[in-house]
Design an enzyme around this catalytic site. Structure first.
Site: not given
Length: 616
Positions: A280, A365, A393
């Site tokens: 990253k 979730e 979700r």
């Protein structure tokens, strides 16, 4: 001779595919420089996009997009993809109203095969496209690009499990940016990846299986030997067992290896799994040093980097973080749970102070809520910090695992209402509607920082399911008491006494409502609770005023205004009521204040709507 720029000549992937392979590293360098300069002016996701530059170039170079489909998981790493697919000149409108979305969007480009914004969906969608290509007989390929974080989502494994049993030409690219490859291991893995992705290796394996089928023990031994050899240098056993041909890990910044490997894979049949390792923030020292800081950025100086500025007001997220630490110190039964949003949900300090009671469950979730339910069953008090858009979700778990059993799980719901530049995929437009219809739920909407702290305390002290829903960003600047003080459940408050018109404000709408009320001498109630609704206050205001106006930063359908209308109907009160909230369409990206104004939810819009209704 000066080196001629390449990027400005690329207006579509077909232009890219005309380049010689030796030109690709230069293109990647130009792309990275363009990204840093562009995002520094617009804001957006930076670290993730810098990490996928070479992968993006290689994918479009090898695959015949848009006929071959690229499905990006989450989609916050697709800026290079947008630039290479004809949107370079429009990057200065990124995440702005009427401009480019910060995520893939089918209506924006034929190269955006699937609209995304939430994680762990790419493999399912790409598998659907791969099967569609097989049924249509068109030879198109489908590629899912998914990060190691998104792989923690259960939906990704559901798709992998299904894909291994379907004869479709699906490639899953795992973009792993949480590990590093040392030079010698990296070189060896790159060599093995080229070998194992090649036609010779695939043909040899198929041929060996045919020859050895007559000798089952020998065949079994050969398979075990192959798995052992590959397993010594690759972590691919799991994916092989799921029915994929695993390849990698390889260096995701080595364009030559990427292109060779992808070329080989494109010629193979059936489900393939390519594991690449990237960094990253690659190529930008500031982002390499702190990729988290540069994950999502506002405008910044690309030379100096991000310079922290003092914040005058505390955000609701900070209010929650402070409260969580204070309540945890007061009650050792409190546990904090987040589905991979520690920083975004304000839990960093809590995680440091109470590491034994902090649980980051990954991008899961559904699991987060049922995990909380299990803790609640055995005497603990779970606090689940979750964005409104991500709570969607886990709706079944909220109903089936928490509400039906009436467990004391508290939801701290961040990003309620519109979220500005992140657009429709991240807006918390529906939570008041989908929460208030669930039995046993208590739903609260704070109007300022102090009220938020009081509601968090109120919710925590309930012995039933509860939710405190607060907006993104800073509050009003209200002073916050240090005490852990509760509010009376189901009771609103009168904030202004006026005539004729009574405006019932829910949560973040109180400030513009008070401003509008001054212009027409209206009564204002801060309702505080969506469920249970303060019916006594509603009925009293209906009797004393000729018009009730409900205002919420939530869709009108089924929301807080609907609760007021239901209250009036159930009590036989025939009153004029005007319900104001978010319209019945998805709100795209843009400045938050401007979006609210466009929806008529600033003081000017509220006043205009009320005057228009009265004049009818």
């Amino acid at each position: 001779m000066p080196i001629q720029p390449i990027l400005e000549t690329i207006n579509s992937p077909s232009d890219l595919r005309l380049l010689e392979r030796k030109q690709l590293p230069q293109l990647a360098d130009e792309l990275r420089a363009f990204l840093i300069e562009s995002v520094s002016k617009t804001g957006g996701h930076l670290s993730s996009n810098l990490g996928t530059v070479e992968l993006t170039v290689a994918l479009h170079y090898v695959f015949n997009t848009p006929n071959d489909k690229l499905v990006w998981d989450v989609g916050h790493q697709t800026y290079a993809h947008k630039i290479l697919t004809g949107r370079r000149e429009a990057m200065n409108t990124l995440r702005m109203a009427g401009g480019l979305s910060g995520f893939p969007k089918r209506s924006e480009s034929e190269f955006d095969a699937f609209g995304t914004g939430h994680s762990s969906t790419s493999i399912s969608a790409a598998l659907g496209m791969a099967v569609a290509a097989r049924l249509a007989g068109n030879g198109n390929r489908a590629v899912a690009i998914i990060g190691d974080g998104a792989m923690t989502g259960g939906m990704a494994f559901e798709a992998l499990n299904n894909a291994g049993t379907i004869d479709a030409n699906l490639l899953v690219v795992l973009n792993d940016n949480d590990m590093s490859i040392s030079t010698p291991v990296g070189a060896l893995n790159n060599y093995l990846a080229k070998l194992m992705s090649g036609r010779f290796y695939a043909a040899m394996r198929r041929g060996s299986e045919k020859v050895l089928k007559g000798m089952p023990p020998v065949l079994e031994f050969a398979k075990r030997a192959e798995e052992h050899v590959k397993g010594m240098v690759t972590p691919g056993t799991l994916f092989e067992e799921l029915g994929f041909n695993y390849i990698g890990p390889i260096d995701g910044h080595d364009l030559d290896t990427l292109v060779t490997t992808l070329h080989n894979i494109r010629e193979l049949e059936g489900p393939q799994f390519l594991h690449i390792v990237t960094q990253k923030g690659k190529g930008y020292a500031h982002a390499e040093a702190d990729c988290l800081l540069y994950h999502g950025v506002t405008k910044f100086d690309p030379v100096q980097g991000i310079i922290a500025k003092p914040v005058a007001k505390k955000s609701y997220t900070h209010i929650f973080g402070d409260w969580l630490c204070d309540m945890a110190a007061a009650d050792d039964k409190l546990v904090g749970i987040t589905p991979a949003m520690c920083e975004g949900s304000g839990m960093v300090e809590f995680a440091e102070k109470f590491p034994q009671r902090y649980f980051d469950v990954g991008i899961a979730e559904q699991h987060a809520l049922t995990f909380a339910a299990g803790l609640a069953c055995d005497g603990f008090k779970p606090v689940v910090a979750i964005y409104s858009t991500f709570l969607q979700r886990a709706y079944d778990q909220l109903i089936h695992d928490i509400a039906i059993q009436n467990l004391p799980v508290m939801l701290a719901i961040d990003r309620g209402g519109l979220v500005g530049a992140d657009g429709a995929t991240h807006a918390g437009s529906f939570d008041l509607s989908y929460l208030r219809c669930i039995p046993n739920m208590t739903v609260m909407t704070p109007s300022d920082e102090n009220e938020c702290r009081q509601m968090l305390t109120t919710a925590y002290r309930l012995n039933t399911p509860s939710a405190v829903r607060y907006p993104r960003g800073n509050g009003t600047g209200a002073a916050v008491a240090s005490k852990l003080q509760s509010l009376p459940v189901g009771k609103g408050e009168l904030r202004r006494q006026g005539k004729q018109v009574a405006i019932l404000a829910f949560g973040s709408m109180l400030a513009p409502v008070l401003e509008a009320a001054e212009q027409i001498d209206a009564t204002v109630a801060n309702m505080r609770f969506v469920k249970p609704l303060d019916q006594e206050l509603v009925l009293r205001l209906a009797r004393e005023h000729s018009l009730l106006v409900t205002v919420e930063e939530n869709v009108i359908q089924g929301g807080a205004g609907s609760a007021v209308a239901e209250c009036l109907a159930l009590n036989g009160v025939n009153a004029h009521i005007l319900q104001l909230g978010l319209p019945d369409h998805f709100i795209e990206q843009g400045d938050h204040k401007k979006l609210l104004a466009d929806c008529g939810l600033d003081s000017v819009g509220l006043l205009a709507s009320i005057k228009s209704f009265v004049a009818k």
